[in-house]
Write a protein that holds these residues in place. Structure first.
Motif, PDB file in Angstrom:
ATOM      1  N   ALA A 173      27.648 -92.506  26.367  1.00 34.48           N
ATOM      2  CA  ALA A 173      26.843 -92.409  25.682  1.00 34.48           C
ATOM      3  C   ALA A 173      27.429 -92.739  24.657  1.00 34.48           C
ATOM      4  O   ALA A 173      26.809 -93.494  23.859  1.00 34.48           O
ATOM      5  CB  ALA A 173      25.987 -91.252  25.909  1.00 34.48           C
ATOM      6  N   VAL A 198      30.260 -87.133  30.355  1.00 31.22           N
ATOM      7  CA  VAL A 198      28.706 -88.806  29.986  1.00 31.22           C
ATOM      8  C   VAL A 198      28.746 -88.681  28.792  1.00 31.22           C
ATOM      9  O   VAL A 198      28.450 -89.486  28.829  1.00 31.22           O
ATOM     10  CB  VAL A 198      28.038 -87.389  30.523  1.00 31.22           C
ATOM     11  CG1 VAL A 198      27.042 -88.353  31.034  1.00 31.22           C
ATOM     12  CG2 VAL A 198      28.406 -87.257  32.774  1.00 31.22           C
ATOM     13  N   PHE A 199      29.265 -87.614  27.635  1.00 28.76           N
ATOM     14  CA  PHE A 199      28.719 -87.995  26.715  1.00 28.76           C
ATOM     15  C   PHE A 199      29.713 -88.759  25.958  1.00 28.76           C
ATOM     16  O   PHE A 199      29.431 -90.086  25.554  1.00 28.76           O
ATOM     17  CB  PHE A 199      28.905 -86.674  25.646  1.00 28.76           C
ATOM     18  CG  PHE A 199      29.150 -86.421  24.065  1.00 28.76           C
ATOM     19  CD1 PHE A 199      27.589 -86.395  23.921  1.00 28.76           C
ATOM     20  CD2 PHE A 199      29.980 -86.884  23.322  1.00 28.76           C
ATOM     21  CE1 PHE A 199      27.612 -86.679  22.241  1.00 28.76           C
ATOM     22  CE2 PHE A 199      29.895 -87.050  21.526  1.00 28.76           C
ATOM     23  CZ  PHE A 199      28.144 -86.625  21.387  1.00 28.76           C
ATOM     24  N   ALA A 227      21.494 -95.374  26.456  1.00 30.28           N
ATOM     25  CA  ALA A 227      22.719 -94.072  26.305  1.00 30.28           C
ATOM     26  C   ALA A 227      22.029 -92.428  25.716  1.00 30.28           C
ATOM     27  O   ALA A 227      22.258 -91.483  26.293  1.00 30.28           O
ATOM     28  CB  ALA A 227      22.974 -94.946  25.649  1.00 30.28           C
ATOM     29  N   SER A 228      20.157 -92.448  25.500  1.00 25.21           N
ATOM     30  CA  SER A 228      19.052 -91.219  25.025  1.00 25.21           C
ATOM     31  C   SER A 228      19.743 -90.757  26.794  1.00 25.21           C
ATOM     32  O   SER A 228      19.696 -89.553  26.327  1.00 25.21           O
ATOM     33  CB  SER A 228      18.568 -92.013  25.139  1.00 25.21           C
ATOM     34  OG  SER A 228      17.322 -92.241  25.554  1.00 25.21           O
ATOM     35  N   GLY A 238      27.605 -96.536  24.384  1.00 23.61           N
ATOM     36  CA  GLY A 238      27.015 -97.583  24.529  1.00 23.61           C
ATOM     37  C   GLY A 238      25.796 -97.459  23.915  1.00 23.61           C
ATOM     38  O   GLY A 238      25.600 -98.511  23.030  1.00 23.61           O
ATOM     39  N   ILE A 239      26.477 -96.312  22.800  1.00 21.40           N
ATOM     40  CA  ILE A 239      25.663 -96.775  21.856  1.00 21.40           C
ATOM     41  C   ILE A 239      27.013 -97.690  20.683  1.00 21.40           C
ATOM     42  O   ILE A 239      26.170 -98.067  20.137  1.00 21.40           O
ATOM     43  CB  ILE A 239      25.803 -94.922  20.378  1.00 21.40           C
ATOM     44  CG1 ILE A 239      25.315 -94.241  21.293  1.00 21.40           C
ATOM     45  CG2 ILE A 239      25.797 -95.163  19.335  1.00 21.40           C
ATOM     46  CD1 ILE A 239      24.747 -92.959  21.417  1.00 21.40           C
ATOM     47  N   VAL A 242      21.213 -90.617  29.169  1.00 16.46           N
ATOM     48  CA  VAL A 242      22.963 -90.390  29.890  1.00 16.46           C
ATOM     49  C   VAL A 242      23.479 -89.551  28.931  1.00 16.46           C
ATOM     50  O   VAL A 242      23.598 -88.189  28.971  1.00 16.46           O
ATOM     51  CB  VAL A 242      23.783 -91.575  29.534  1.00 16.46           C
ATOM     52  CG1 VAL A 242      25.272 -91.000  29.239  1.00 16.46           C
ATOM     53  CG2 VAL A 242      23.478 -92.747  30.311  1.00 16.46           C
ATOM     54  N   LEU A 243      23.004 -88.813  27.245  1.00 16.79           N
ATOM     55  CA  LEU A 243      23.466 -88.149  26.601  1.00 16.79           C
ATOM     56  C   LEU A 243      22.344 -86.524  26.483  1.00 16.79           C
ATOM     57  O   LEU A 243      22.623 -85.643  27.597  1.00 16.79           O
ATOM     58  CB  LEU A 243      22.417 -88.386  25.052  1.00 16.79           C
ATOM     59  CG  LEU A 243      23.355 -89.459  24.289  1.00 16.79           C
ATOM     60  CD1 LEU A 243      22.597 -89.831  22.135  1.00 16.79           C
ATOM     61  CD2 LEU A 243      24.737 -88.083  23.706  1.00 16.79           C
TER      62      LEU A 243
END
Length: 184
Positions: free
Chosen positions: A75, A71-72, A49-50, A78-79, A52-53
Motif C-alpha cells: 500500500a 500488505v502494508f 491503496a486504500s 502505491g501511495i 490494500v490498507l
C-alpha cells in the motif's frame, strides 16, 4: 491540507501584464496545473491503496503481523507511486529547468539551455507507444549534438490531452522563463 504540487500559482493566471508574476523565483514551481488524466490516474492508484490498507488492517487482526506488514508495504508503494505521478512534469525556477518523469529527474541550469521551442512533430499518446501528430516543447542544450531530445511537454500527454490552450499557455510560460534567465 493544501497540496502545493497540485496547483499552479493563481498569480500567473491573473497577471497578464507581468511575464513572471512570482515573488520567490528561487522556489521550484510548475507553471501549469496537472491535467485530469494525471489526477484521475493518481486518484485510482490512491483508491486501490486504500483498499490494500484496509486489507492490511484485516490481515493484522486475523492473521500474522508479518503478513500484514507486507500488505502494508504494498500500500505504501502505491501511495508513493501516486504522489510521484502527481509530481511529474516541468518545473522552473531562477536556477534552471527541471523535468520530472516517473523514475528520474533531470535538472538543467539556464546557462546550459540554448533554446526552448515548440515544434510540430509526432508525439506519444498518453506516454504509450502509439504516436499521433501534435506539438511538443523541446529543450535544446548548448554544446550538445543535434540528437533528438525527449520533449518536455506534448499536446497528448496526461496533462494536456484535449487541452490545447492549456498546452499553449504552459509552453509560453516555460519559454518566458527561459528567455528571462538564459544568458545572452
Amino acid at each position: 491540507m493544501p497540496l502545493p504540487f497540485l496547483t499552479a500559482d493563481r498569480a500567473f493566471e491573473t497577471a497578464d501584464d507581468v511575464a513572471l508574476p512570482y515573488d520567490d523565483r528561487d522556489r521550484w514551481r510548475r507553471p501549469y496545473r496537472p491535467g485530469p488524466w494525471r489526477v484521475g490516474a493518481a486518484a485510482i492508484v490512491l483508491l486501490l491503496a486504500s483498499f490494500v490498507l484496509f486489507a492490511a488492517v484485516v490481515i493484522a487482526a486475523t492473521a500474522s503481523v508479518s503478513s500484514a506488514g507486507m500488505v502494508f508495504a504494498v500500500a505504501l508503494v502505491g501511495i508513493v507511486c501516486a504522489l510521484r505521478l502527481l509530481r511529474m512534469g516541468v518545473w522552473v525556477s531562477a536556477r534552471g529547468l527541471r523535468h520530472v518523469v516517473f523514475l528520474t529527474t533531470r535538472t538543467v541550469p539556464w546557462e546550459q539551455v540554448a533554446s526552448v521551442r515548440t515544434v510540430q512533430q509526432p508525439v506519444r499518446w498518453l506516454g504509450l507507444p502509439r504516436t499521433v501528430q501534435g506539438q511538443a516543447l523541446l529543450l535544446v542544450r548548448q554544446g550538445r549534438s543535434a540528437g533528438p531530445e525527449a520533449p518536455l511537454l506534448t499536446t497528448h500527454n496526461a496533462d494536456f490531452l484535449g487541452r490545447e490552450t492549456a498546452f499553449d499557455r504552459a509552453a509560453d510560460s516555460v519559454e518566458v522563463w527561459a528567455d528571462e534567465y538564459r544568458p545572452g
